[in-house]
Design an enzyme around this catalytic site. Structure first.
Site, PDB file in Angstrom:
ATOM      1  CB  VAL A   1       1.646 -22.487 -16.998  1.00  0.00           C
ATOM      2  CG1 VAL A   1       2.542 -22.199 -18.065  1.00  0.00           C
ATOM      3  CG2 VAL A   1       0.228 -22.973 -17.238  1.00  0.00           C
ATOM      4  CG  ASP A   2       7.472 -24.098 -17.094  1.00  0.00           C
ATOM      5  OD1 ASP A   2       6.942 -23.598 -15.871  1.00  0.00           O
ATOM      6  OD2 ASP A   2       8.569 -24.095 -17.285  1.00  0.00           O
TER       7      ASP A   2
ATOM      8  CD  GLU B   1      14.325 -17.010 -10.166  1.00  0.00           C
ATOM      9  OE1 GLU B   1      13.697 -18.081 -10.334  1.00  0.00           O
ATOM     10  OE2 GLU B   1      15.646 -17.023 -10.868  1.00  0.00           O
TER      11      GLU B   1
HETATM   12  C1  4GW Z   1      11.253 -18.010 -24.376  1.00  0.00           C
HETATM   13  O1  4GW Z   1      11.102 -17.706 -25.668  1.00  0.00           O
HETATM   14  C2  4GW Z   1      10.392 -17.738 -23.361  1.00  0.00           C
HETATM   15  S1  4GW Z   1       8.710 -17.650 -23.820  1.00  0.00           S
HETATM   16  C3  4GW Z   1      10.499 -17.809 -22.148  1.00  0.00           C
HETATM   17  C4  4GW Z   1       9.401 -17.486 -21.461  1.00  0.00           C
HETATM   18  C5  4GW Z   1       8.064 -17.447 -22.217  1.00  0.00           C
HETATM   19  C6  4GW Z   1       6.689 -17.798 -21.845  1.00  0.00           C
HETATM   20  C7  4GW Z   1       6.482 -17.807 -20.636  1.00  0.00           C
HETATM   21  C8  4GW Z   1       5.652 -17.729 -22.824  1.00  0.00           C
HETATM   22  O2  4GW Z   1       5.745 -17.734 -23.923  1.00  0.00           O
HETATM   23  N1  4GW Z   1       4.421 -17.788 -22.259  1.00  0.00           N
HETATM   24  C9  4GW Z   1       3.909 -17.527 -20.956  1.00  0.00           C
HETATM   25  O3  4GW Z   1       2.922 -17.865 -20.753  1.00  0.00           O
HETATM   26  N2  4GW Z   1       5.038 -17.551 -19.855  1.00  0.00           N
HETATM   27  C10 4GW Z   1       4.688 -17.823 -18.755  1.00  0.00           C
HETATM   28  O4  4GW Z   1       5.983 -17.374 -17.833  1.00  0.00           O
HETATM   29  C11 4GW Z   1       4.719 -19.269 -18.078  1.00  0.00           C
HETATM   30  O5  4GW Z   1       3.568 -19.085 -17.140  1.00  0.00           O
HETATM   31  C12 4GW Z   1       5.735 -19.626 -17.489  1.00  0.00           C
HETATM   32  O6  4GW Z   1       5.538 -20.604 -16.712  1.00  0.00           O
HETATM   33  C13 4GW Z   1       6.071 -18.354 -17.137  1.00  0.00           C
HETATM   34  C14 4GW Z   1       7.725 -18.275 -16.575  1.00  0.00           C
HETATM   35  O7  4GW Z   1       8.435 -18.906 -17.879  1.00  0.00           O
HETATM   36  P1  4GW Z   1       9.287 -20.085 -17.878  1.00  0.00           P
HETATM   37  O8  4GW Z   1       8.563 -21.217 -17.254  1.00  0.00           O
HETATM   38  O9  4GW Z   1       9.723 -20.685 -19.383  1.00  0.00           O
HETATM   39  O10 4GW Z   1      10.621 -19.726 -17.090  1.00  0.00           O
HETATM   40  P2  4GW Z   1      11.499 -20.857 -16.646  1.00  0.00           P
HETATM   41  O11 4GW Z   1      12.329 -21.290 -17.592  1.00  0.00           O
HETATM   42  O12 4GW Z   1      12.326 -20.077 -15.568  1.00  0.00           O
HETATM   43  O13 4GW Z   1      10.673 -22.121 -15.862  1.00  0.00           O
HETATM   44 MN    MN Z   2       8.820 -22.416 -15.582  1.00  0.00          MN
END
Ligand code: 4GW
Ligand code: MN
Length: 332
Positions: free
Chosen positions: A192-193, A283
């Site tokens: 989602v980010d 992943e």
């Molecule tokens: C550390 O504190 C966190 S919170 C790492 C992921 C978190 C998180 C991720 C969250 O609090 N709520 C959430 O909905 N997600 C979902 O998992 C969200 O869809 C996000 O895009 C996905 C993967 O996490 P991310 O985007 O942070 O991972 P990266 O850094 O690899 O893009």
């Molecule tokens: Mn992400």
């Protein structure tokens, strides 16, 4: 009665009757033909799309690999014609589900995600957004284009962030079986980010697809951050591996997404029993799955770019881009 000389009224009557029967017979065959072969009778509109004949001796991209050794296309800008693809998928009236998780503070990403998807994701096709969240009340109302719907699915928020990301596999599997399989033909499951900046259309669709991680597409096998501990279900030895796939983008027909997510979820549970957690969580399991069960299409990193990796020449467009996260605002 019929004793007059040729052409008698009587014979004209017979000729007219014959013509009528023949005409009726012809139209019956035409109708029957159309019914039996709707996809032969229908693509009339397709013939009206003007496009250059594909040239066997002119590959559209020579700077990147656009097909894998198992003959799956790798989708790069310039290798496909969106009009042809759209006509093919419209003919099938394809329905696409886009799954996304906004748990805890990640709800802040939803607005930009949906608004940009309305501009660039599968424009003109039937789309269902499936938003998994623990904060239903914090998801605002969106005005969506015709044929597009949002379904909000309330799900638990796991305590550990690693579980928040890993449990996506289980939840996608369960909702696919009980709901998505009835609603859509294909699913795309993404982070989602992110923000859509350019078209992401039916060129991504295939039986099962993954995307090249933007950080590793030009790296060697050894450099891939696969799980390297043999005890883990995600283990991949240094001599194996095709690509390093991004955890934040996979999909396919619903039945295949069920297989993929079920495999990853079970691998994760088995590791948990042994007190192991794979290096990059979901992943790592996804990479193991795609090593064993090769994707039928692979998306270039255009489809999941992050400006952290700059702007190399091979990336001609950034279709779906990571949003800069202020870690202190969203992480826990
Ligand atoms: C550390 O504190 C966190 S919170 C790492 C992921 C978190 C998180 C991720 C969250 O609090 N709520 C959430 O909905 N997600 C979902 O998992 C969200 O869809 C996000 O895009 C996905 C993967 O996490 P991310 O985007 O942070 O991972 P990266 O850094 O690899 O893009
Ligand atoms: Mn992400």
């Amino acid at each position: 009665m019929c004793s007059q000389k040729w052409p008698s009224v009587c014979s004209i009557k017979w000729i007219l009757l014959f013509c009528l029967c023949f005409g009726l017979l012809l139209s019956w065959f035409a109708i029957k033909g159309n019914r039996c072969h709707p996809n032969i009778a229908m693509p009339y509109t397709l013939h009206r799309i003007l496009y250059d004949k594909p040239d066997i001796f002119k590959p559209r991209r020579i700077d990147v690999l656009s097909i894998t050794p198992w003959l799956a296309p790798i989708v790069w800008n310039g290798t496909f014609n969106r009009d042809i693809l759209n006509a093919q998928f419209h003919q099938r009236e394809v329905r696409i589900g886009l799954t996304v998780f906004a748990i805890k503070k990640y709800v802040i990403f939803i607005k930009k995600f949906i608004e940009s998807a309305e501009k660039f994701f599968m424009v003109g096709h039937k789309v269902n957004y499936y938003v998994f969240t623990d904060r239903v009340n914090e998801i605002s109302n969106f005005t969506l284009a015709e044929g597009r719907h949002m379904v909000i699915l309330e799900v638990p928020a796991y305590e550990r962030w690693q579980d928040v990301t890993m449990r996506r596999m289980e939840m996608i599997r369960d909702f696919s079986i009980k709901q998505f399989v009835n609603d859509v033909d294909y699913l795309a499951c993404v982070d989602v980010d992110m923000e859509f900046l350019d078209d992401v259309g039916v060129e991504i669709l295939s039986k099962v697809f993954g995307a090249l991680h933007p950080g590793f597409f030009s790296h060697t096998r050894r450099e891939f951050t696969y799980e390297r501990r043999p005890q883990s279900k995600a283990y991949i030895p240094f001599e194996a591996g095709d690509f390093y796939y991004a955890g934040g983008y996979f999909g396919g027909v619903v039945e295949e997404v069920v297989k993929l997510t079920n495999y990853c979820h079970h691998a994760m549970l088995a590791d948990k029993q042994q007190n192991i957690e794979a290096l990059w969580h979901d992943e790592s399991y996804l990479n193991k799955y795609f090593l064993l069960y090769k994707p039928t299409k692979i998306l270039s990193p255009e489809y999941i770019w992050n400006n952290y990796y700059g702007s190399p020449a091979s990336i001609q467009t950034k279709r779906f881009l990571g949003v800069n996260k202020k870690y202190e605002e969203v992480r826990f």
